[in-house]
Design a protein around this motif. Structure first.
Motif, PDB file in Angstrom:
ATOM      1  N   THR B  59       0.844  -1.195   0.000  1.00  0.00           N
ATOM      2  CA  THR B  59       0.000   0.000   0.000  1.00  0.00           C
ATOM      3  C   THR B  59       0.876   1.241   0.000  1.00  0.00           C
ATOM      4  O   THR B  59       2.059   1.189   0.337  1.00  0.00           O
ATOM      5  N   THR B  60       0.263   2.346  -0.357  1.00  0.00           N
ATOM      6  CA  THR B  60       1.001   3.585  -0.516  1.00  0.00           C
ATOM      7  C   THR B  60       1.510   4.115   0.819  1.00  0.00           C
ATOM      8  O   THR B  60       2.590   4.680   0.891  1.00  0.00           O
ATOM      9  N   GLY B  61       0.733   3.931   1.869  1.00  0.00           N
ATOM     10  CA  GLY B  61       1.073   4.513   3.162  1.00  0.00           C
ATOM     11  C   GLY B  61       2.380   4.005   3.752  1.00  0.00           C
ATOM     12  O   GLY B  61       2.949   4.620   4.639  1.00  0.00           O
ATOM     13  N   GLN B  62       2.847   2.866   3.238  1.00  0.00           N
ATOM     14  CA  GLN B  62       4.049   2.278   3.833  1.00  0.00           C
ATOM     15  C   GLN B  62       5.325   2.843   3.246  1.00  0.00           C
ATOM     16  O   GLN B  62       6.404   2.572   3.736  1.00  0.00           O
ATOM     17  N   ARG B  63       5.211   3.666   2.194  1.00  0.00           N
ATOM     18  CA  ARG B  63       6.398   4.041   1.446  1.00  0.00           C
ATOM     19  C   ARG B  63       7.395   4.866   2.268  1.00  0.00           C
ATOM     20  O   ARG B  63       8.601   4.661   2.205  1.00  0.00           O
ATOM     21  N   GLN B  64       6.867   5.804   3.070  1.00  0.00           N
ATOM     22  CA  GLN B  64       7.745   6.667   3.845  1.00  0.00           C
ATOM     23  C   GLN B  64       8.608   5.847   4.794  1.00  0.00           C
ATOM     24  O   GLN B  64       9.824   6.044   4.895  1.00  0.00           O
ATOM     25  N   LEU B  65       7.959   4.924   5.469  1.00  0.00           N
ATOM     26  CA  LEU B  65       8.651   4.039   6.389  1.00  0.00           C
ATOM     27  C   LEU B  65       9.691   3.224   5.633  1.00  0.00           C
ATOM     28  O   LEU B  65      10.836   3.080   6.063  1.00  0.00           O
ATOM     29  N   PHE B  66       9.297   2.711   4.485  1.00  0.00           N
ATOM     30  CA  PHE B  66      10.188   1.895   3.670  1.00  0.00           C
ATOM     31  C   PHE B  66      11.450   2.676   3.313  1.00  0.00           C
ATOM     32  O   PHE B  66      12.568   2.165   3.448  1.00  0.00           O
ATOM     33  N   ASP B  67      11.287   3.920   2.886  1.00  0.00           N
ATOM     34  CA  ASP B  67      12.443   4.712   2.470  1.00  0.00           C
ATOM     35  C   ASP B  67      13.423   4.900   3.618  1.00  0.00           C
ATOM     36  O   ASP B  67      14.633   4.793   3.435  1.00  0.00           O
ATOM     37  N   ALA B  68      12.882   5.182   4.808  1.00  0.00           N
ATOM     38  CA  ALA B  68      13.760   5.412   5.950  1.00  0.00           C
ATOM     39  C   ALA B  68      14.546   4.146   6.289  1.00  0.00           C
ATOM     40  O   ALA B  68      15.755   4.196   6.557  1.00  0.00           O
ATOM     41  N   VAL B  69      13.870   2.999   6.274  1.00  0.00           N
ATOM     42  CA  VAL B  69      14.558   1.748   6.613  1.00  0.00           C
ATOM     43  C   VAL B  69      15.550   1.382   5.505  1.00  0.00           C
ATOM     44  O   VAL B  69      16.656   0.911   5.777  1.00  0.00           O
ATOM     45  N   PHE B  70      15.165   1.630   4.279  1.00  0.00           N
ATOM     46  CA  PHE B  70      16.054   1.329   3.149  1.00  0.00           C
ATOM     47  C   PHE B  70      17.367   2.094   3.281  1.00  0.00           C
ATOM     48  O   PHE B  70      18.449   1.544   3.057  1.00  0.00           O
ATOM     49  N   ASP B  71      17.279   3.374   3.672  1.00  0.00           N
ATOM     50  CA  ASP B  71      18.486   4.183   3.811  1.00  0.00           C
ATOM     51  C   ASP B  71      19.439   3.597   4.842  1.00  0.00           C
ATOM     52  O   ASP B  71      20.645   3.812   4.773  1.00  0.00           O
ATOM     53  N   LEU B  72      18.894   2.887   5.805  1.00  0.00           N
ATOM     54  CA  LEU B  72      19.762   2.291   6.827  1.00  0.00           C
ATOM     55  C   LEU B  72      20.404   1.002   6.329  1.00  0.00           C
ATOM     56  O   LEU B  72      21.575   0.742   6.587  1.00  0.00           O
ATOM     57  N   TYR B  73      19.649   0.194   5.619  1.00  0.00           N
ATOM     58  CA  TYR B  73      20.161  -1.120   5.236  1.00  0.00           C
ATOM     59  C   TYR B  73      20.951  -1.087   3.939  1.00  0.00           C
ATOM     60  O   TYR B  73      21.775  -1.949   3.687  1.00  0.00           O
ATOM     61  N   PHE B  74      20.653  -0.122   3.097  1.00  0.00           N
ATOM     62  CA  PHE B  74      21.402   0.011   1.850  1.00  0.00           C
ATOM     63  C   PHE B  74      21.904   1.446   1.759  1.00  0.00           C
ATOM     64  O   PHE B  74      21.410   2.243   0.963  1.00  0.00           O
ATOM     65  N   PRO B  75      22.862   1.816   2.630  1.00  0.00           N
ATOM     66  CA  PRO B  75      23.261   3.219   2.729  1.00  0.00           C
ATOM     67  C   PRO B  75      23.962   3.700   1.466  1.00  0.00           C
ATOM     68  O   PRO B  75      24.518   2.914   0.706  1.00  0.00           O
TER      69      PRO B  75
END
Lengths: 285, 452
Positions: B59-75
């Motif tokens: 869903t669209t609402g999860q994208r913000q959270l996804f981006d923040a976590v992505f920045d940590l795991y794939f810096p």
């Protein structure tokens, strides 16, 4: 179908669809992984256009299922041609019962609807299931078999499996929450409003007569409107409409009067028009 | 250890972090994500991000959270940037230039350098860290607004009609830069303290899981946008419950009467038919500062559901009570100014400005007692903190006696009920009280408790 993400962007651009990196990547993955693509986003950002563009690029036939409230198996999957079956029965007087029964449930009497058409096709096919959120929940259950295994079961005939998997695109305006089961079978793509740079290119492409600086101003004003808290934000379709309007009016630059007079092209609610006019200081001078 | 298994482990950790924030990712999706990584390669980070988002999110609402976590795991990078850290003035000059040019790549690089130069605190390894707050306090990008604007005007960027949008555009760019600084600070901290812990603690969760009491202004705005979709979902759920309820239970008397014709064997059970009556709803909302966000959201939600009920009346109180139903109906377009309008147009306070449940409930029972009848369900929204005044239990008892049901939704965690000046346990003894801290809890409760 595609060799790389850049290949997707380049070929979509040839058909007149400028894809953002997110769109190009997801289309590439959908083709590579062979999974359906669920596209969500506000109205008028080019969800349906994407499916058409992909079909054109791939040289595929586009099969479209338009969903609406009450769309059912008979409209989506297949239907038996009752009239023809009756004719067959009355024509074959004197036949034994077994012959008639076996005969009237054969391919000849089957009316394929979009889903079955797409599954059975030998040539490359793009299946577009448009406005999935408008259909009832029962319809989703029907889609599950089609989307996960690309097969359709007709009780009288058996299971029809796709010889060639169609490229499936589902679109949704999020009018209703689609079920988790359906979402899990698809790749998810949210098409939002494009970045300023991309939108400028889209406007230049769709409205070639528009002057470069005017196009820039148009996109900037639309960007500012989208940052406001309006009931219905202007979409790409509205931006293009507005650009065409300005071209038709022969406006060279944006000014107070032009914007005020044409704001109705961008905004569809009176409250929104008033609010935007106030924020853009239209009545200040 | 091959490169393949390393990527797999990284991906698994990433998925686990998403799950910890409530994103439901199944094994099949993780496998798809791995296939996406294989197809896209690891060379282009932006492509990787989009590919993982397409396979893992629903869903669209999860994208913000996804981006923040992505920045940590794939810096974007590892460790400190190369070269000597730049001084504050130099950074500010370069930032102003980048803002004027709207060069996202340069802004990203500046965020990295700024955190490195200005954001570090503590000296001994293990105790120190990187703070985005400190970086932004020292850099003060918002004060560059006038400089950037004048600079762009001087170069002709502000000419014409679009010129009046300039200030707003620069403000948005600065806001974006602040976000980049925050992400960079998180990355640096994660390197020192361990990725998994930071992913769990420092990444803001999705809006519907944020506590109403601690939600900031932008979070509340984000929540308000979810009112309409949530209302639609709840309406579907209510309709389903209504359909089920309409079938009714077995009517024993008529079943037995019918069985006489079949020799006493009840062949055809007769079901009791329900009278279709759309229930009435009364909302009592505490709109004092501490719980205003919660009340606003609930009022909007109930208003969006109004066609499900024959009558909805909304009352607001701080220490006096007044009806605000009228303000809600014609104010649909402007949800933002709702609480301001309620405060301006309704009489909510008497001699002082703090909330007093006892007086408000008493006044309601007295002045609006007629609003509550045997078909009415009453919802009271508030934290039950009476500021040491009398909780006036008899008034609530009277309301409860008249109404069909009374529910109390409390935005405080259950553990805090009864601490300090909270009269929650006393009220909970009289009416059903539910903990309702997040939009997600509210949605679940409303779907379950609303009468059909």
């Amino acid at each position: 179908m595609f060799t790389s993400v850049d290949d997707v962007s380049a070929r979509l651009a040839e058909t007149g669809y400028l894809a953002s990196p997110a769109v190009a990547t997801t289309v590439f993955l959908a083709a590579r992984l062979g999974k359906p693509l669920l596209v969500e986003g506000p109205a008028g950002v080019g969800k349906t256009e994407l499916a058409k563009a992909v079909a054109e690029v791939a040289g595929a036939r586009l099969v479209r299922l338009q969903c609406y409230e009450g769309v059912d198996e008979a409209r989506a999957l297949y239907e038996w041609n009752h009239a023809k079956q009756l004719l067959r029965i009355s024509a074959g007087r004197g036949e034994s019962w077994d012959e008639t029964r076996d005969d009237i449930f054969s391919e000849e009497f089957l009316l394929p609807r979009p889903l079955l058409t797409a599954i059975r096709g030998e040539e490359p096919t793009v299946l577009l299931i448009d406005e999935t959120d408008k259909a009832d929940v029962e319809m989703e259950g029907l889609l599950l078999e089609v989307l996960s295994d690309f097969q359709v079961t007709v009780p009288e005939l058996g299971t029809v499996t796709a010889t060639r998997r169609p490229f499936v695109v589902l679109t949704s305006n999020a009018g209703r929450e689609l079920s988790e089961a359906l979402r899990r079978r698809c790749l998810f793509l949210h098409i939002g409003f494009p970045e300023e740079e991309l939108e400028r290119r889209i406007v230049r492409l769709k409205v070639p007569g528009l002057d470069e600086t005017l196009a820039t101003s148009v996109v900037r004003v639309v960007g500012a409107l989208r940052a406001m808290d309006l009931r219905k934000l202007p979409s790409v379709a509205e931006t293009i409409d507005w650009a065409r309007t300005l071209l038709a009016l022969g406006a060279d630059t944006l000014d107070e009067t032009v914007v005020r007079d044409t704001l109705g092209v961008l905004l569809k609610h009176q409250d929104d028009v008033l609010k935007a006019a106030a924020k853009l200081d239209l009545d200040a001078v | 250890m091959t490169a393949g298994s390393d990527v797999a482990a990284r991906l698994a950790g990433f998925v686990a972090a998403l799950r910890a924030h409530g994103v439901r990712v199944g094994t099949a999706e993780t496998v798809d994500a791995a296939r996406a990584v294989e197809a896209l390669g690891l060379a282009d980070r932006a492509l990787l991000r989009e590919g993982l988002a397409a396979t893992l999110l629903h869903t669209t609402g999860q994208r913000q959270l996804f981006d923040a976590v992505f920045d940590l795991y794939f810096p974007r990078a590892v460790g400190a940037p190369d070269g000597e850290p730049a001084g504050r003035e130099e950074l500010r000059d370069r930032l102003a230039a980048a803002l004027a040019a709207n060069d996202t790549a340069v802004l990203g690089r500046l965020a990295v350098e700024a955190v490195d130069a200005l954001g570090g605190y503590g000296s001994s390894p293990g105790s120190g860290g990187w703070s985005s707050y400190q970086t932004l306090e020292r850099l003060r990008p918002q004060t560059l607004l006038a400089q950037v604007r004048d600079d762009m005007r001087a170069r002709g960027g502000g000419a014409g009609f679009a010129g009046r949008l300039l200030e707003e555009e620069i403000r948005r760019r600065i806001e974006e830069f602040r976000g980049q600084v925050a992400a960079e600070a998180r990355r640096r901290v994660a390197e020192r303290r361990g990725r998994d812990e930071i992913a769990r603690r420092a990444v803001a969760t999705t809006a519907d899981r944020v506590d109403f009491l601690y939600a900031g202004k932008d979070r509340l705005a984000e929540l308000r946008r979810t009112v309409q979709p949530l209302a639609r979902k709840l309406a579907t759920r209510l309709a389903a419950r209504r359909r089920r309820a309409a079938r009714g239970t077995i009517d024993l008397r008529r079943t037995l009467r019918g069985s006489l014709s079949t020799g006493g064997v009840p062949v055809r059970p007769v079901l009791r038919r329900r009278r279709p009556a759309r229930p009435e709803l009364v909302l009592l909302c505490d709109v004092s500062g501490s719980v205003a966000g919660f009340s606003d959201f609930t009022m909007l939600l109930v208003q969006a559901l109004h066609d499900q009920f024959s009558k909805v009346r909304v009352f607001a109180f701080v220490n006096r009570i007044d009806e605000v139903t009228g303000l809600l109906t014609h104010g649909v377009a402007d949800a933002e100014g709702l609480s301001g309008r309620i405060r301006a147009e309704a009489r909510l306070t008497g001699w002082h400005g703090s909330s007093d449940y006892g007086v408000a409930l008493g006044e309601f029972a007295e002045r609006y007692g007629a609003a509550v009848g045997p078909r009415t369900t009453v919802f009271v929204l508030g934290d039950a903190r009476t500021n040491m005044a009398d909780p006036n239990l008899p008034a609530l008892k009277r309301i409860a006696a008249q109404a069909r049901r009374v529910y109390w939704l409390n935005p405080e965690p259950r553990a805090q009920w009864g601490t300090g000046d909270s009269a929650a346990p006393e009220y909970a003894g009289l009416v059903e009280m539910h903990e309702c801290r997040t939009a997600r809890q509210l949605g679940a409760l409303v779907g379950r408790l609303l009468p059909v």
